[in-house]
Design an enzyme around this catalytic site. Structure first.
Site, PDB file in Angstrom:
ATOM      1  N   LYS A 282       9.078   1.691  13.040  1.00 44.13           N
ATOM      2  CA  LYS A 282       8.426   0.679  13.377  1.00 44.13           C
ATOM      3  C   LYS A 282       9.705  -0.450  14.110  1.00 44.13           C
ATOM      4  O   LYS A 282      10.454  -0.167  13.143  1.00 44.13           O
ATOM      5  CB  LYS A 282       7.540  -0.667  12.664  1.00 44.13           C
ATOM      6  CG  LYS A 282       6.733   0.074  11.557  1.00 44.13           C
ATOM      7  CD  LYS A 282       6.045  -0.424  10.309  1.00 44.13           C
ATOM      8  CE  LYS A 282       5.233   0.817   9.988  1.00 44.13           C
ATOM      9  NZ  LYS A 282       5.509   1.971   9.291  1.00 44.13           N
TER      10      LYS A 282
ATOM     11  N   ARG B   3      10.757   7.751   2.102  1.00 41.95           N
ATOM     12  CA  ARG B   3       9.804   7.455   2.146  1.00 41.95           C
ATOM     13  C   ARG B   3       8.782   8.566   3.007  1.00 41.95           C
ATOM     14  O   ARG B   3       9.076   8.175   3.780  1.00 41.95           O
ATOM     15  CB  ARG B   3       9.830   5.781   2.625  1.00 41.95           C
ATOM     16  CG  ARG B   3       9.953   4.795   3.461  1.00 41.95           C
ATOM     17  CD  ARG B   3      10.392   3.462   3.411  1.00 41.95           C
ATOM     18  NE  ARG B   3      10.066   3.458   4.686  1.00 41.95           N
ATOM     19  CZ  ARG B   3      11.162   2.608   5.298  1.00 41.95           C
ATOM     20  NH1 ARG B   3      12.103   3.463   4.549  1.00 41.95           N
ATOM     21  NH2 ARG B   3      12.029   2.343   6.561  1.00 41.95           N
TER      22      ARG B   3
ATOM     23  N   ARG C  25       8.798  10.082   8.263  1.00 38.48           N
ATOM     24  CA  ARG C  25       9.145   9.759   9.375  1.00 38.48           C
ATOM     25  C   ARG C  25      10.282   9.011   9.035  1.00 38.48           C
ATOM     26  O   ARG C  25      11.970   9.364   8.879  1.00 38.48           O
ATOM     27  CB  ARG C  25       8.906   8.799   9.681  1.00 38.48           C
ATOM     28  CG  ARG C  25       9.829   8.417  10.838  1.00 38.48           C
ATOM     29  CD  ARG C  25       8.649   7.656  12.090  1.00 38.48           C
ATOM     30  NE  ARG C  25       7.714   8.566  12.510  1.00 38.48           N
ATOM     31  CZ  ARG C  25       6.693   8.208  12.626  1.00 38.48           C
ATOM     32  NH1 ARG C  25       6.194   6.640  12.040  1.00 38.48           N
ATOM     33  NH2 ARG C  25       5.328   9.155  13.154  1.00 38.48           N
ATOM     34  N   TYR C  26      10.865   8.201   7.685  1.00 40.40           N
ATOM     35  CA  TYR C  26      11.948   8.142   7.112  1.00 40.40           C
ATOM     36  C   TYR C  26      12.431   8.564   5.648  1.00 40.40           C
ATOM     37  O   TYR C  26      11.505   9.730   5.174  1.00 40.40           O
ATOM     38  CB  TYR C  26      12.024   6.467   6.749  1.00 40.40           C
ATOM     39  CG  TYR C  26      10.853   5.517   7.745  1.00 40.40           C
ATOM     40  CD1 TYR C  26      11.572   4.808   8.855  1.00 40.40           C
ATOM     41  CD2 TYR C  26       9.587   5.201   7.809  1.00 40.40           C
ATOM     42  CE1 TYR C  26      11.261   3.690   9.503  1.00 40.40           C
ATOM     43  CE2 TYR C  26       9.022   4.083   8.613  1.00 40.40           C
ATOM     44  CZ  TYR C  26       9.904   3.493   9.978  1.00 40.40           C
ATOM     45  OH  TYR C  26       9.707   3.162  10.514  1.00 40.40           O
TER      46      TYR C  26
ATOM     47  N   ASP D 111      -1.553  -0.288  18.899  1.00 35.99           N
ATOM     48  CA  ASP D 111      -1.120   0.681  19.452  1.00 35.99           C
ATOM     49  C   ASP D 111      -1.392   1.611  20.747  1.00 35.99           C
ATOM     50  O   ASP D 111      -2.154   0.742  20.822  1.00 35.99           O
ATOM     51  CB  ASP D 111      -1.032   2.287  18.200  1.00 35.99           C
ATOM     52  CG  ASP D 111      -0.100   1.839  16.538  1.00 35.99           C
ATOM     53  OD1 ASP D 111       0.941   1.551  17.152  1.00 35.99           O
ATOM     54  OD2 ASP D 111      -0.505   1.535  15.639  1.00 35.99           O
TER      55      ASP D 111
HETATM   56  C1  LIG Z   1       4.939   2.142   7.779  1.00 36.01           C
HETATM   57  C2  LIG Z   1       5.735   3.600   7.954  1.00 36.01           C
HETATM   58  C3  LIG Z   1       6.081   4.424   6.800  1.00 36.01           C
HETATM   59  C4  LIG Z   1       6.473   2.189   6.214  1.00 36.01           C
HETATM   60  O1  LIG Z   1       7.250   2.015   6.704  1.00 36.01           O
HETATM   61  P1  LIG Z   1       7.756  -0.074   6.464  1.00 36.01           P
HETATM   62  O2  LIG Z   1       9.087  -0.674   7.152  1.00 36.01           O
HETATM   63  O3  LIG Z   1       9.135   0.630   5.074  1.00 36.01           O
HETATM   64  O4  LIG Z   1       6.617  -0.652   5.288  1.00 36.01           O
HETATM   65  C5  LIG Z   1       6.858   4.440   6.490  1.00 36.01           C
HETATM   66  N1  LIG Z   1       6.504   6.553   7.305  1.00 36.01           N
HETATM   67  C6  LIG Z   1       5.304   5.670   7.923  1.00 36.01           C
HETATM   68  C7  LIG Z   1       4.950   7.281   8.750  1.00 36.01           C
HETATM   69  C8  LIG Z   1       4.683   5.127   8.533  1.00 36.01           C
HETATM   70  O5  LIG Z   1       4.169   4.830   9.713  1.00 36.01           O
END
Ligand SMILES: *Cc1c(COP(=O)(O)O)cnc(C)c1O
Length: 428
Positions: A348, A127, A123-124, A304
């Site tokens: 988030k 990471r 998603r990000y 959720d």
């Molecule tokens: C929670 C999450 C993360 C990590 O989020 P942080 O805010 O960096 O802890 C990464 N990918 C997904 C899909 C998540 O749900």
């Protein structure tokens, strides 16, 4: 726990190790082998009796959302007042789980939709979530991945994990891998060693995180051997999942101590749960107990919109009330960030009380935790050099290697001087 061991002794008298239950109790494999999946055993161990109707409801619920409780976690329940026990409520099924509202979703965080490879949710940009199994020792009733609980539970093979690893290897933007599940610590030591080894070989991976609830529901999993393996592999952070002060026991403290002594930074993610921890006093006690055990409270999640969780959900105002009771009232590092994981895969989003009350061209009006309203005078001559991304000629001397910086996105992109974009338009 003693009565628990006694009951276990009786229950297993047909097995060969009667004298050894006390010792076996701390053997995580014994705990996993003896997880409780049926109502009869819960009744026997807690010495309680459900009514016929209650039992029928639970049987019905278990068919859809199975039950699995480690003997250790079950032993923490106060049998005399089990209906109000926060451990019982997190572990024992409730017929309200079968109540699906029109807002509930099978996959609220769109983890499956955002999955480019088996086990990966990306998603990000920098990471990924890497689901290494869907197996857990204890099935939390509030599980956000309830859709998957009990689905062909099995330990993945190396071949199955290869696809996710390959995806991570091929994406140079990924610098942080979050190993999740299920519970990654349900894998064997050897397999954990292998996965971490493979991740560590990837040059662009800077940190590995592991999300596990074993310190809470199966603290004996944190064996010396496991800790040795974790120590071997680069930088690893661990996030665990305590929801209530009652879960912090001598056994869980010992597990946390071992991890901390191995130099592993520890965080905790709690879920705000109605009737379990939706109380500022409970949350404050919890964060205090956590920091006493070298665990930094990281997130409090709004529950959720997964199917069957409505009875656990609170208003968002309750979460803000809790944050109001923490910030300023206790050590800054004991204060987690309260987040709503946006339905549909928005990620988030932090939510908190407002501290910035108003502002003018050179002054901001703030209020503190006591309600004191104050001002901060901004400098008259603050000059900000417009950023053209040419760090080489900038006074601030950031010496980035080529390609070290990832592309800017989102609101930060609107703010950036070097970007011409003035609106973000949703594609749909
Ligand atoms: C929670 C999450 C993360 C990590 O989020 P942080 O805010 O960096 O802890 C990464 N990918 C997904 C899909 C998540 O749900």
């Amino acid at each position: 726990m003693n009565t628990m061991i006694e009951v276990m002794r009786q229950k297993m008298s047909h097995e060969s190790f009667t004298e050894n239950v006390t010792k076996l109790w701390k053997d995580w494999k014994w705990q996993v082998k003896h997880v409780i999946r049926d109502v009869d055993t819960v009744e026997k161990i807690l010495n309680i009796k459900l009514t016929k109707e209650e039992r029928a409801n639970i049987e019905e619920t278990i068919k859809i959302f199975p039950m699995s409780i480690t003997p250790y976690y079950l032993s923490l329940i106060d049998a005399d007042d089990y209906k109000n026990d926060p451990i019982f409520k997190q572990a024992f099924p409730d017929k309200r789980e079968l109540h699906i509202t029109k807002y509930d979703m099978v996959d609220p965080l769109a983890e499956d939709k955002d999955s480019p490879a088996i086990g990966i949710t990306h998603r990000y940009p920098d990471r990924v979530l890497f689901h290494v199994s869907n197996l857990c020792a204890m099935y939390c009733r509030h599980c956000t991945r309830k859709r998957k609980v009990g689905d062909n539970d099995c330990i993945p093979s190396k071949e199955q994990l290869q696809e996710g690893l390959e995806y991570i290897r091929n994406n140079l933007m990924i610098r942080d891998v979050l190993i999740s599940g299920g519970d990654p610590f349900m894998l064997s030591d050897d397999l954990i060693d292998w996965v971490l080894g493979e991740l560590n070989k990837i040059e662009h991976i800077e940190v590995i995180r592991i999300g596990t609830r074993t310190p809470v529901v199966l603290p004996y999993r944190i064996t010396d051997n496991l800790v040795e393996i974790l120590k071997k592999h680069g930088v690893i952070w661990i996030n665990t999942h305590f929801n209530h002060p009652k879960e912090i026991t001598d056994s869980s403290k010992e597990a946390l101590r071992k991890l901390a002594m191995a130099g592993i930074p520890l965080g905790n993610q709690s879920v705000l749960l109605a009737d379990v921890n939706d109380c500022p006093r409970i949350m404050k006690r919890l964060v205090h107990n956590l920091v006493q055990n070298r665990v930094r409270p990281y997130y409090i999640y709004q529950c959720d919109l997964s199917e069957g969780l409505e009875h656990f959900r609170t208003s968002v105002g309750k979460g803000i009330e809790i944050m109001e009771s923490l910030r300023g009232h206790t050590s800054g590092f004991a204060v987690p960030t309260y987040v709503i994981d946006a339905p549909g895969g928005g990620g988030k989003i932090p939510v908190m009380p407002n501290y910035l009350i108003s502002w003018s061209t050179n002054k901001v009006i703030l209020r503190n935790y006591e309600g004191v309203i104050t001002t901060y005078q901004e400098p008259d001559d603050y000059r900000h050099d417009s950023c053209d991304l040419k760090c080489n000629t900038c006074n601030l001397q950031l010496k980035l290697q080529k390609g070290e910086e990832s592309k800017i996105t989102g609101i930060a992109k609107l703010i950036a001087d070097y970007n011409e974009v003035i609106t973000l338009t949703p594609s749909e």
